[in-house]
Design an enzyme around this catalytic site. Structure first.
Site, PDB file in Angstrom:
ATOM      1  N   ASN A 152      41.156  37.407  37.062  1.00 44.53           N
ATOM      2  CA  ASN A 152      41.319  36.307  36.099  1.00 44.53           C
ATOM      3  C   ASN A 152      40.351  36.377  34.925  1.00 44.53           C
ATOM      4  O   ASN A 152      40.688  35.989  33.811  1.00 44.53           O
ATOM      5  CB  ASN A 152      41.242  34.955  36.809  1.00 44.53           C
ATOM      6  CG  ASN A 152      39.947  34.769  37.552  1.00 44.53           C
ATOM      7  OD1 ASN A 152      39.232  35.722  37.855  1.00 44.53           O
ATOM      8  ND2 ASN A 152      39.634  33.526  37.855  1.00 44.53           N
ATOM      9  N   GLU A 249      31.682  35.073  45.610  1.00 44.31           N
ATOM     10  CA  GLU A 249      32.249  34.065  44.698  1.00 44.31           C
ATOM     11  C   GLU A 249      33.727  33.952  45.037  1.00 44.31           C
ATOM     12  O   GLU A 249      34.519  34.795  44.619  1.00 44.31           O
ATOM     13  CB  GLU A 249      32.065  34.517  43.241  1.00 44.31           C
ATOM     14  CG  GLU A 249      30.637  34.529  42.761  1.00 44.31           C
ATOM     15  CD  GLU A 249      30.067  33.141  42.585  1.00 44.31           C
ATOM     16  OE1 GLU A 249      30.819  32.146  42.682  1.00 44.31           O
ATOM     17  OE2 GLU A 249      28.851  33.039  42.343  1.00 44.31           O
ATOM     18  N   CYS A 283      38.987  29.834  39.529  1.00 45.95           N
ATOM     19  CA  CYS A 283      38.553  29.507  40.894  1.00 45.95           C
ATOM     20  C   CYS A 283      38.077  28.064  41.029  1.00 45.95           C
ATOM     21  O   CYS A 283      38.296  27.414  42.034  1.00 45.95           O
ATOM     22  CB  CYS A 283      37.438  30.451  41.299  1.00 45.95           C
ATOM     23  SG  CYS A 283      36.107  30.506  40.083  1.00 45.95           S
ATOM     24  N   GLU A 457      25.556  33.013  41.049  1.00 45.99           N
ATOM     25  CA  GLU A 457      25.452  33.841  39.868  1.00 45.99           C
ATOM     26  C   GLU A 457      24.865  32.992  38.752  1.00 45.99           C
ATOM     27  O   GLU A 457      24.938  31.765  38.789  1.00 45.99           O
ATOM     28  CB  GLU A 457      26.834  34.381  39.469  1.00 45.99           C
ATOM     29  CG  GLU A 457      27.378  35.325  40.530  1.00 45.99           C
ATOM     30  CD  GLU A 457      28.586  36.140  40.120  1.00 45.99           C
ATOM     31  OE1 GLU A 457      29.553  35.549  39.601  1.00 45.99           O
ATOM     32  OE2 GLU A 457      28.569  37.363  40.342  1.00 45.99           O
TER      33      GLU A 457
HETATM   34  P1  NAD Z   1      41.520  39.219  45.880  1.00 47.55           P
HETATM   35  O1  NAD Z   1      40.666  38.692  46.962  1.00 47.55           O
HETATM   36  O2  NAD Z   1      42.899  39.609  46.181  1.00 47.55           O
HETATM   37  O3  NAD Z   1      40.847  40.543  45.247  1.00 47.55           O
HETATM   38  C1  NAD Z   1      39.549  40.521  44.707  1.00 47.55           C
HETATM   39  C2  NAD Z   1      39.018  41.934  44.656  1.00 47.55           C
HETATM   40  O4  NAD Z   1      38.770  42.391  45.984  1.00 47.55           O
HETATM   41  C3  NAD Z   1      39.975  42.951  44.036  1.00 47.55           C
HETATM   42  O5  NAD Z   1      39.225  43.863  43.254  1.00 47.55           O
HETATM   43  C4  NAD Z   1      40.563  43.644  45.249  1.00 47.55           C
HETATM   44  O6  NAD Z   1      40.995  44.961  44.993  1.00 47.55           O
HETATM   45  C5  NAD Z   1      39.379  43.653  46.182  1.00 47.55           C
HETATM   46  N1  NAD Z   1      39.709  43.771  47.605  1.00 47.55           N
HETATM   47  C6  NAD Z   1      40.835  43.400  48.249  1.00 47.55           C
HETATM   48  N2  NAD Z   1      40.728  43.650  49.578  1.00 47.55           N
HETATM   49  C7  NAD Z   1      39.492  44.166  49.765  1.00 47.55           C
HETATM   50  C8  NAD Z   1      38.779  44.617  50.915  1.00 47.55           C
HETATM   51  N3  NAD Z   1      39.312  44.571  52.133  1.00 47.55           N
HETATM   52  N4  NAD Z   1      37.523  45.084  50.757  1.00 47.55           N
HETATM   53  C9  NAD Z   1      36.951  45.125  49.532  1.00 47.55           C
HETATM   54  N5  NAD Z   1      37.573  44.708  48.402  1.00 47.55           N
HETATM   55  C10 NAD Z   1      38.841  44.251  48.517  1.00 47.55           C
HETATM   56  O7  NAD Z   1      41.408  38.150  44.720  1.00 47.55           O
HETATM   57  P2  NAD Z   1      42.248  38.100  43.357  1.00 47.55           P
HETATM   58  O8  NAD Z   1      43.640  37.750  43.716  1.00 47.55           O
HETATM   59  O9  NAD Z   1      41.959  39.310  42.558  1.00 47.55           O
HETATM   60  O10 NAD Z   1      41.547  36.880  42.608  1.00 47.55           O
HETATM   61  C11 NAD Z   1      41.885  35.562  42.842  1.00 47.55           C
HETATM   62  C12 NAD Z   1      40.905  34.923  43.786  1.00 47.55           C
HETATM   63  O11 NAD Z   1      39.578  35.089  43.300  1.00 47.55           O
HETATM   64  C13 NAD Z   1      41.112  33.439  43.918  1.00 47.55           C
HETATM   65  O12 NAD Z   1      40.970  33.043  45.257  1.00 47.55           O
HETATM   66  C14 NAD Z   1      39.985  32.854  43.078  1.00 47.55           C
HETATM   67  O13 NAD Z   1      39.609  31.560  43.432  1.00 47.55           O
HETATM   68  C15 NAD Z   1      38.903  33.842  43.306  1.00 47.55           C
HETATM   69  N6  NAD Z   1      37.904  33.778  42.221  1.00 47.55           N
HETATM   70  C16 NAD Z   1      36.665  33.255  42.469  1.00 47.55           C
HETATM   71  C17 NAD Z   1      35.735  33.141  41.450  1.00 47.55           C
HETATM   72  C18 NAD Z   1      34.368  32.553  41.694  1.00 47.55           C
HETATM   73  O14 NAD Z   1      33.467  32.783  40.895  1.00 47.55           O
HETATM   74  N7  NAD Z   1      34.138  31.798  42.766  1.00 47.55           N
HETATM   75  C19 NAD Z   1      36.065  33.574  40.169  1.00 47.55           C
HETATM   76  C20 NAD Z   1      37.328  34.118  39.949  1.00 47.55           C
HETATM   77  C21 NAD Z   1      38.243  34.215  40.984  1.00 47.55           C
END
Ligand code: NAD
Length: 483
Positions: A152, A249, A283, A457
């Site tokens: 995002n 995060e 998020c 962060e």
């Molecule tokens: P996601 O969890 O699908 O993927 C996040 C990252 O993790 C990607 O780079 C993905 O390739 C990697 N990944 C996936 N499986 C993994 C594994 N087993 N081991 C290591 N890495 C792995 O999330 P998304 O769909 O890309 O993003 C949306 C989510 O992120 C939402 O839940 C959102 O709330 C959260 N988010 C949180 C914050 C925050 O600061 N708290 C900010 C932005 C997004």
């Protein structure tokens, strides 16, 4: 704009390709056009990136902090100078409107580099008097940090992780989301143009398996993930096996509580920003909007009128206020959530459908009369879907707001100062906004509690998460031995 990068990965100060890795495309979600083709990191590429980081880290850490800061500050200036092109790239990769990316992505990343560039030279230890003897502490970098990003805010996430990591003397291997792989490579180029030694910041591409490879590698001292709660659980588990430090995060289902003495127009602004900015893919969004029954009708009227005016369309058009979701999969997931909300009996106030027939657009959607037990009020949707719930009593709404596994953020709108502080204190959340929503300046720590994450962060708090303390005991007299 040529969006095809010179190669998929950036290792040891140079672009690196390895076509043995599975190919994947970056797609502009407004049109479905393929804007770049890349390859996932093979085990060999992953290993080379970690070796490069290990080789570079000690010399980087040995530089005077003010010298490290100077390089990071230069990177911030280049980020600002190239903000327009970086914003177009981010818009093409994510689908977020240019109106947003021009102010919220590379610009926020530049803030992080400026902040931590200035912070680095101020880091000191303690001296601890112990009578005859004394001790002192040293703040040391952790070593090689792995960064794993969500789709995002791709460049912002890369910068929020790289800026403190590098400022305090760590090296980093960063893996962007496979859906938005491009801007991290641009950041790597900029950092090296600014004078960063080769190997201090590396980028590898790939899906979850590549991230898992980073999280479980013995060369990695710390893993910082921005992603969903299920991914967070996997990454935290993998990191625990090697006693690696983590910052998590993760997702949220944050409450935004609007009392009957609130300025309704401001509260509507906050609810719209906190649900529809970035097409709802934030998020910390306040997706459970609790509105006091006395102002519910007025609130919903204004909300519906203003939501219907939101301009959807080509995200590159400067007039566009809302773009598509990041992918077809995400659009379909959001549409399923909407269908389930209708089935459960929530009242549709506006939106509720796909926008147009091409591209991954979903109308900004408001549901009213949502109950706490509906999936709409419990699951993170990560799309432009707002749920409005009613309440009458402060104690009741606090309990309901906290009745979730998540704890990323919360908001409260009221003119009553005592109530504002009381409610802020009672929220189980990492951040609470009072008469504001979703502002995340680099000076303020950001992160979650409960399932929403661990660590912070930004702000001074980031120091705790990218350094460790060494205690040095100084014996200043004879050694007193009993034998
Ligand atoms: P996601 O969890 O699908 O993927 C996040 C990252 O993790 C990607 O780079 C993905 O390739 C990697 N990944 C996936 N499986 C993994 C594994 N087993 N081991 C290591 N890495 C792995 O999330 P998304 O769909 O890309 O993003 C949306 C989510 O992120 C939402 O839940 C959102 O709330 C959260 N988010 C949180 C914050 C925050 O600061 N708290 C900010 C932005 C997004």
């Amino acid at each position: 704009m040529n969006t095809q990068p010179k190669a998929s990965h950036f290792i040891g100060g140079a672009f690196v390709e390895d076509t043995r890795g599975a190919a994947f495309d970056s797609i502009h979600p407004a049109t479905g056009a393929v804007i770049a083709r890349l390859h996932e990191a093979t085990p060999d590429i992953l290993s080379r990136s970690l070796e490069a980081a290990c080789d570079a880290q000690a010399a980087w850490a040995a530089l005077a902090p003010v010298e490290r800061g100077r390089i990071l500050h230069r990177a911030a200036m280049i980020l600002r100078a190239r903000n327009h092109d970086l914003s177009v790239l981010e818009t093409l990769d994510t689908g977020k409107p240019l109106q947003e990316t021009l102010v919220a992505d590379a610009a926020s990343g530049a803030d992080a580099f400026e902040y931590f560039a200035g912070f680095a030279p101020t880091v000191t230890g303690q001296t601890i008097p112990l009578g005859r003897d004394m001790a002192y502490t040293l703040r040391e970098p952790l070593g090689v940090c792995a960064g794993i990003g969500a789709w995002n805010y791709p460049i912002q996430i890369a910068c929020w992780k790289a800026a403190p990591a590098l400022a305090f003397g760590n090296a980093m291997v960063f893996k962007p989301s496979e859906l938005t792989p491009l801007s991290a490579l641009a950041l790597a180029e900029i950092l090296h143009e600014a004078g960063l030694p080769a190997g201090v910041f590396n980028v590898v591409q790939g899906r979850g398996a590549v991230g898992a490879g980073l999280a479980s590698d013995a060369r990695v001292a710390k893993v910082s993930l921005t992603g969903s709660v299920p991914t967070g659980r996997k990454v935290y588990t993998a990191a625990a096996q090697g006693m690696r430090a983590v910052t998590m995060e993760l997702g949220g289902k944050s409450p935004l509580i609007i009392f009957d003495d609130a300025d309704v127009e401001n509260a509507v602004s906050a609810a719209i920003l906190g649900n529809f900015y970035s097409a709802g893919q934030i998020c910390s969004n306040g997706t459970r909007v609790f509105v006091h029954q006395r102002i519910k009708a007025e609130f919903l009227d204004r909300l519906a009128a203003r939501t219907r005016q939101i301009r959807l369309g080509d995200p590159l058009d400067p007039q566009t206020q809302m773009g598509p979701l990041v992918s077809e999969e995400q659009m379909n997931k959001v549409l399923r959530h909407i269908a389930r909300g209708l089935d459960a009996g929530a009242r549709l106030v506006c939106g509720g459908a796909r926008h147009g027939t091409s591209g991954c657009f979903v109308q900004p959607t408001v549901f009213a009369d949502v109950r706490d037990d509906m999936a709409l009020a419990q699951q993170e949707i990560f799309g432009p879907v707002m749920s409005v719930l009613d309440f009458t009593d402060e104690t009741e709404v606090i309990a309901r707001a906290n009745a979730t596994e998540y704890g990323l953020a919360a908001g409260v709108f009221t003119r009553d100062l005592a109530r504002a502080h009381r409610v802020a204190g009672a929220m189980q959340a990492g951040t609470v906004w009072v008469n504001a929503y979703n502002l995340t300046p680099v000076e303020m720590p950001f992160g979650g509690v409960k399932a929403s994450g661990i660590g912070r962060e930004n702000g001074h708090a980031a120091l705790e998460h990218y350094t460790r303390i060494k205690s040095v005991y100084l014996g200043l007299g004879d050694v007193d031995a009993p034998y």
